[in-house]
Design a protein around this motif. Structure first.
Motif, PDB file in Angstrom:
ATOM      1  N   UNK A 194       0.816  -1.216   0.000  1.00  0.00           N
ATOM      2  CA  UNK A 194       0.000   0.000   0.000  1.00  0.00           C
ATOM      3  C   UNK A 194       0.849   1.265   0.000  1.00  0.00           C
ATOM      4  N   UNK A 195       2.106   1.135   0.377  1.00  0.00           N
ATOM      5  CA  UNK A 195       2.926   2.338   0.549  1.00  0.00           C
ATOM      6  C   UNK A 195       4.169   2.376  -0.339  1.00  0.00           C
ATOM      7  N   UNK A 196       4.796   1.251  -0.564  1.00  0.00           N
ATOM      8  CA  UNK A 196       6.074   1.286  -1.271  1.00  0.00           C
ATOM      9  C   UNK A 196       5.846   1.325  -2.778  1.00  0.00           C
ATOM     10  N   UNK A 197       6.461   2.284  -3.413  1.00  0.00           N
ATOM     11  CA  UNK A 197       6.230   2.477  -4.856  1.00  0.00           C
ATOM     12  C   UNK A 197       6.762   1.265  -5.635  1.00  0.00           C
ATOM     13  N   UNK A 198       5.927   0.734  -6.503  1.00  0.00           N
ATOM     14  CA  UNK A 198       6.336  -0.353  -7.400  1.00  0.00           C
ATOM     15  C   UNK A 198       6.378  -1.727  -6.760  1.00  0.00           C
TER      16      UNK A 198
END
Lengths: 736, 327
Positions: A194-198
């Motif tokens: 939900x938070x870390x890009x990619x």
């Protein structure tokens, strides 16, 4: 050999055995070292830091691997301090167009991206491990090994050649990529994505790669295809270095960057946990070889880290041993703590190099009674207090603090108690027509039930009073928790100034609430009794039966008939997924010391029915949800406290759960075991602790002198019984 | 005899298939692959997607008994039953379902010596002691010794096995401090840990076994050939140990040889209380952890050992009684 010689030999052996009698479970001299002795009751199965989410496994993993940060050993409230990094990184905020935001704490809605740049301390070395062993040409010695090459080896420690290398930023990034690997089933994947890009895209890339490969293998093998066996023998080798991943990137040898899509300060807490430890690529290459898999020399039982200890013996059904890592970097006992720490002796070792204990030995003890007896005899250095020995160990008098029994005091045992950051709660299904809903009447029904089910009584009956009555979701010790009178849940509790604790309001008040809820004397408007159902999967558990009876009796006080609906685990899960239940019991153990970790259990979008999230009550109140989103990313301070207070008022009024209790942990320590300040967030505490082996040896000798007289008496009695019988047989045989 | 053995081995195949089916049915009647995944992965924060991934990795995504999506052999082979249970017939136990993924065969091999280190001494010591005492009481039948011994036997049979364990740990280890309470070690160091469980095993078996063997011996020593032997002037030692014992061997052998599989499979309670890492605890741990791979393997191994032991019992009859012929 003459029979007299045989008899003499037998007597000598028997005497040697009797004289050598001792109940010491350790080998000679073993207890004279700086060794910590403890036990475990459940064998660890997953020592891979990307897979494990169990506390008994963390106790090993967190001592071998090191995350970037850790919690301060002495300071409370819990404080994050650097471990393998130069400092704690500050978030760098960018807006949705990628422009740097200069404000220190911008509003969440303005943020498009958050970056944390983390600098690893140079010079930190991994412990000696064969995966780092290289030949003169710089090639790994143990690449492409066969079963014959590793014959007789069980753990990396057994290999002849070992090496080490310096910790680098790429090792942290590699591990973060592993968390997205679907074959690893990382337990925190659903949160991090939900938070870390990619992160989710990386997971999907790996998943597609696996599917394509599986389809190819199945086609080649035909009807005899056995996917499990095939993948055990020829596991997928994931190219973690391959796909580009924006969420975690290496900037230089000692620097890496984490990129998030929103403000999420809790990421620093996650980075204190073993999911975010460094993983050297050499370890993956070493353990992925077919021969290693065949011999079960795999990452799941062979941790490779930079931590203070190395796992040197791993027989998970018998014994585990950790030894000090000779390559361990500079790490020193803290020189400051909370007020009172110096007086309690917690700063006696200030500034000393860590770890102080050379060796740790954990022995399997399946039965709590055996574990307890060994502790009493001085063969284990610390122990919990099981319910069946509680009364013999602890004096718990009404209104006073827990005290050790005289026997424990005589042995110099110390008792330390601490409130665990856990919540046990009885949930109402907010989607249910009777116990759910948000109308004032429905809220009053739940409040009345919360009063009737008095958990002070529960604590006294079932838990030896080892708990604190819950007033809301946040446990004591965490930011946002309000202690004493101001923390009282005004809808169901009141503050008792004499006993200085919360007590439930009276049953008469609960009956009044029932009237206002439209159920006078527990009767529905049509005159039939109100019946509610308790859903569970604990039918075979005798402990549950007693607890249910108690709950049933308490609800009868306000006229409610509680019925149980016991099912198997599958049906229970299905009920929870579909919201087809009324009352259930649940618990939550803190992942990190932040109120968000408990308040998110009631955040609407986390609803179990709607999104499969951790909000099992399916509570969804708009005001609460808005406040949660604001509070989630705030820094601790008056503004956050105010938001939490408002949220608490809402959930206390709506009562989607009965806030049962926060358990209190009781730990006992022998006098020779030092520096054991209770810490509920960290599992790498042994490095701070110290043993006085001489005192332990003296006490063990004093408490364990063998008493041989009954043995001699027994032998004499046996002889007295056997000799006349033998004489009679002899006489009869000879016809005398 | 060879024909007989071959026939018995062939009979064993449907028995083992039946055992496999029953274990499979019982297990999946009570558990689903989703439960197994949740138990192994943990409940906290785990998503359905991860549960599905786990099932896929461990073949639990397949249908249980037949696969309508497959044609030909795949109808049977691409199922949980075939992929998991049929491999047992070639003694391929596979790997544990829990994340550790250890080879079950290796685990069994490593645990058998630990179980045997305890069960063989119990077996031999109890065989010797129980036979000895039962012959003595048979010899003194009807006397105060016989009556007292019968009382003691019934008394010992009436006490729960748990009492022996806890009592022995309390008295011998905690009060008298003669032996360790529990534990295990390598090599000869394990001896001190085995004394107490062996003693407890011996005490537990004493009452029942002495009473059983006493009955067997009483039946024998009342027979005509014993009377004849005595009339010929043979001493009681010879009558008892040479003649009566030899003729009482059939019921004794049945009792003893059928007990051999249990030596290998270990003693659940003793291993648990004395922390001995044998096979007894392996199955119980597996049930608790929902490790079907281990449960089915252990049940299969137990069945095989039992079938083999029964064949051995039959063969052993021919050795002790020349009148018995296996056809």
């Amino acid at each position: 050999m003459k029979w007299t010689t045989r008899l003499n030999a037998a007597v000598l052996i028997a005497l040697a055995l009797i004289c050598g009698c001792s109940n010491n479970p350790y080998r000679s001299g073993e207890t004279e070292e700086q060794t910590y002795f403890s036990s475990f009751s459940r064998a660890p199965e997953k020592l891979d830091p990307a897979r494990s989410y169990w506390m008994h496994e963390s106790a090993i993993i967190d001592q071998v691997y090191e995350a970037a940060f850790e919690y301060h050993f002495l300071n409370r409230p819990y404080e994050i301090v650097p471990l393998t990094t130069e400092s704690i990184p500050k978030p760098i905020y960018y807006d949705k167009k990628g422009k740097l935001l200069k404000r220190k704490d911008p509003a969440p809605e303005k943020i498009g991206r958050v970056e944390y740049v983390i600098k690893v301390k140079p010079g930190i070395m991994y412990h000696d491990h064969p995966c780092f062993a290289k030949d003169k040409q710089g090639e790994p010695i143990y690449a492409n090994v066969t079963l014959a090459d590793i014959k007789g080896y069980d753990l990396p420690n057994d290999f002849e050649c070992k090496g080490t290398r310096e910790l680098e930023a790429r090792d942290y990034v590699l591990q973060i990529k592993r968390l997205a690997d679907p074959s690893i089933s990382c337990p925190i994947y659903s949160t991090i994505k939900n938070y870390m890009i990619g992160f989710e895209e990386l997971h999907d890339t790996y998943a597609k790669m696996f599917e394509d490969e599986r389809a190819k293998r199945k086609k080649a093998a035909g009807a005899s295809y056995n996917q499990e066996k095939d993948e055990q023998e020829n596991p997928f080798i994931v190219d973690y270095l391959g796909p580009e991943f924006e969420g975690a990137q290496v900037l230089d040898k000692y620097t890496y960057k984490i990129s998030l899509n929103a403000k999420y300060p809790q990421i620093l807490y996650w980075m204190c946990m073993h999911f975010f430890v460094p993983m050297p690529i050499e370890a993956l290459e070493f353990h992925c070889q077919a021969a290693m898999i065949e011999k079960h020399i795999v990452l799941n039982r062979c941790p490779v880290g930079t931590g203070p200890y190395v796992l040197t013996r791993f027989k998970p059904n018998e014994v585990m041993e950790l030894r000090r890592n000779p390559n361990y970097h500079d790490d020193f006992y803290p020189s400051e703590g909370n007020p009172g720490d110096r007086e309690a002796g917690y700063l006696d070792d200030a500034g000393k190099r860590l770890p102080m204990i050379e060796r740790q030995v954990y022995r399997m003890e399946r039965e709590s009674m055996s574990r307890w007896r060994k502790f009493l005899l001085g063969y284990y250095d610390s122990s919990g207090v099981a319910s069946d020995v509680f009364d013999s160990a602890i004096n718990m008098q009404m209104g006073s603090e827990a005290m050790l029994s005289d026997e424990m005091k005589d042995k110099g045992i110390k008792l330390l108690t601490s409130v665990s950051p856990d919540l046990t709660y009885t949930q109402f299904n907010m989607l249910d027509d009777v116990v759910g809903g948000y109308s004032e009447e429905q809220c009053k029904l739940r409040q009345a039930m919360s009063i009737a089910i008095d958990h002070n009584e529960y604590l006294d009956i079932f838990m030896n009073s080892r708990g604190v009555l819950g007033q809301g979701p946040i446990p004591p010790g965490l930011f946002g928790y309000r202690d004493g009178k101001e923390g009282t849940n005004p809808y169901i509790s009141k503050w008792d100034p004499v006993r200085e604790r919360h007590v439930r309001k009276s049953i008469e008040y609960a009956e009044q609430l029932m009237v206002e809820a439209g159920y006078p004397n527990g009767r529905k408007p049509d005159g039939t009794p109100l019946t509610v159902h308790y859903d569970h999967s604990s039918s075979g558990d005798p402990g549950f039966r007693a607890q249910f009876k108690w709950m049933h009796r308490r609800l009868q006080l306000i006229g409610i008939e509680l019925k149980e609906r016991g099912t198997d685990l599958t049906r229970y899960r299905q009920k929870r997924q579909k919201g087809n239940w009324q009352i259930m019991r649940n618990g939550w153990v803190a992942d990190y010391p932040d109120p968000e970790n408990f308040l998110f259990l009631f955040y609407g979008p986390n609803s179990r029915v709607k999104t499969g999230g951790p909000n099992s009550t399916n509570y969804d109140r708009e005001e609460y949800n808005v406040l949660f989103k604001e509070m989630e990313s705030m820094q601790n301070g008056p503004e956050r406290q105010a938001a939490i207070d408002k949220m608490m008022k809402i959930v206390q009024h709506d009562a989607p759960s009965i806030w049962d209790l926060h358990p209190v942990s009781f730990q006992l320590f022998h006098s020779w075991y030092k520096n054991n300040k209770p810490h509920n967030m960290s599992s790498n505490l042994v490095k701070y602790q110290r043993i006085d082996p001489e005192l332990r040896r003296q006490m063990q000798l004093k408490w364990n002198k063998a008493i041989l007289l009954p043995v001699y008496l027994l032998i004499a009695l046996g002889l007295l019984a056997i000799v006349p019988a033998a004489i009679t047989i002899y006489r009869r045989d000879r016809g005398l | 005899m060879l024909t007989y053995i071959i026939r018995r081995v062939l009979y064993a195949i449907p028995i083992l298939l039946g055992v496999n089916l029953i274990i499979f049915g019982l297990y999946f009647g009570l558990n689903s692959p989703d439960d197994m995944a949740e138990t192994i992965l943990g409940e906290k924060r785990v998503t359905q997607e991860q549960i599905d991934d786990w099932k896929r990795q461990h073949n639990y995504h397949l249908p249980k008994m037949y696969n309508t999506e497959e044609r030909g052999l795949g109808f049977f082979t691409q199922t949980i039953f075939w992929q998991k249970s049929m491999r047992l017939f070639i003694f391929d136990f596979g790997k544990s379902d829990t994340a550790e993924g250890k080879s079950i065969g290796d685990e069994i091999r490593s645990r058998i010596p630990n179980s045997l280190a305890m069960t063989i001494p119990i077996f031999l010591a109890s065989l010797f002691v129980n036979l000895f005492f039962s012959m003595i009481v048979a010899f003194y039948r009807g006397t105060y010794l016989d009556n007292s011994m019968r009382f003691i036997c019934v008394f010992m049979m009436s006490i729960s096995g748990m009492f022996y364990i806890i009592g022995a740990q309390t008295v011998a280890a905690q009060m008298l401090k003669l032996v360790p309470i529990s534990g295990f070690d390598a090599g000869l160091y394990k001896i001190k840990f085995l004394i107490l469980p062996i003693l407890v095993g011996l005490l537990r078996s004493f009452g029942g076994a002495v009473r059983y063997y006493r009955t067997v011996f009483l039946e024998e020593i009342n027979k005509d050939y014993v009377r004849t032997a005595r009339a010929k002037g043979l001493g009681e030692n010879k009558v008892l140990f040479k003649h009566a014992l030899k003729n009482a061997m059939i019921p004794i052998l049945t009792n003893v040889v059928v007990g051999i599989p249990f030596l290998i499979m270990g003693s659940l309670m003793l291993e648990r209380f004395f922390s001995i890492p044998g096979l007894g605890g392996y199955m119980i741990d597996a049930i608790g952890k929902q490790d079907f791979a281990v449960v089915r393997s252990m049940a299969f191994l137990g069945s095989v050992l039992y079938v083999v032991a029964l064949i051995f019992v039959d063969i052993s009859y021919t050795l002790v009684d020349p009148r018995v012929r296996l056809k």
